[in-house]
Design a protein around this motif. Structure first.
Motif, short mmCIF file in Angstrom:
data_model
loop_
_atom_site.label_atom_id
_atom_site.label_comp_id
_atom_site.label_asym_id
_atom_site.label_seq_id
_atom_site.Cartn_x
_atom_site.Cartn_y
_atom_site.Cartn_z
N VAL A 1 0.67 -1.29 0.12
CA VAL A 1 0.12 -0.15 0.05
C VAL A 1 0.92 1.18 -0.02
CG1 VAL A 1 -1.99 -1.16 1.06
CG2 VAL A 1 -0.12 0.21 2.38
N GLY A 2 0.16 2.32 -0.20
CA GLY A 2 1.24 3.66 -0.44
C GLY A 2 0.00 4.61 0.00
N TYR A 3 0.69 5.97 0.36
CA TYR A 3 0.03 7.03 0.79
C TYR A 3 0.26 7.91 -0.14
CZ TYR A 3 -0.98 4.43 5.07
OH TYR A 3 -1.81 3.57 5.76
N ARG A 4 -0.65 8.87 -0.72
CA ARG A 4 -0.32 9.91 -1.58
C ARG A 4 0.35 11.08 -0.62
NH1 ARG A 4 -5.96 9.03 -3.43
NH2 ARG A 4 -5.73 8.74 -5.60
N SER A 5 1.47 11.45 -1.26
CA SER A 5 2.36 12.56 -0.39
C SER A 5 1.43 13.82 -0.35
CB SER A 5 3.80 12.73 -1.16
OG SER A 5 3.39 13.30 -2.58
N SER A 6 0.89 14.19 -1.15
CA SER A 6 -0.20 15.47 -1.16
C SER A 6 -1.17 15.19 0.11
CB SER A 6 -0.76 15.74 -2.55
OG SER A 6 -1.67 14.80 -2.71
N ALA A 7 -1.72 14.00 0.23
CA ALA A 7 -2.73 13.80 1.32
C ALA A 7 -2.04 14.07 2.24
CB ALA A 7 -3.58 12.55 0.86
#
Length: 66
Positions: A48-54
């Motif tokens: 999984v990954g997380y949007r850096s902008s979010a």
């Protein structure tokens, strides 16, 4: 992942998010499942990954609330 302006969105791993914020994986999981942190994106069956902008928007919101 492309953004509206055509730039590529950077995805952060859970480890990168934890290091960046100084929290544990269990705290990250608790924040996400409790609706207090941006949802992760499933990259593959095991990643999984997380949007850096979010993550940045979440952090900015925390700074304003403090």
């Amino acid at each position: 992942m492309n953004t509206h302006d055509g730039s590529v969105e950077v995805l952060l791993s859970p480890n990168e998010v934890c290091l960046m914020l100084g929290i544990s994986k269990s705290t990250l999981w608790r924040l996400e499942t409790g609706g207090e942190f941006p949802r992760s994106i499933r990259i593959s069956s095991r990643r999984v990954g997380y949007r850096s902008s979010a993550v940045g928007r979440w952090l900015n919101g925390r700074e304003r609330a403090a």
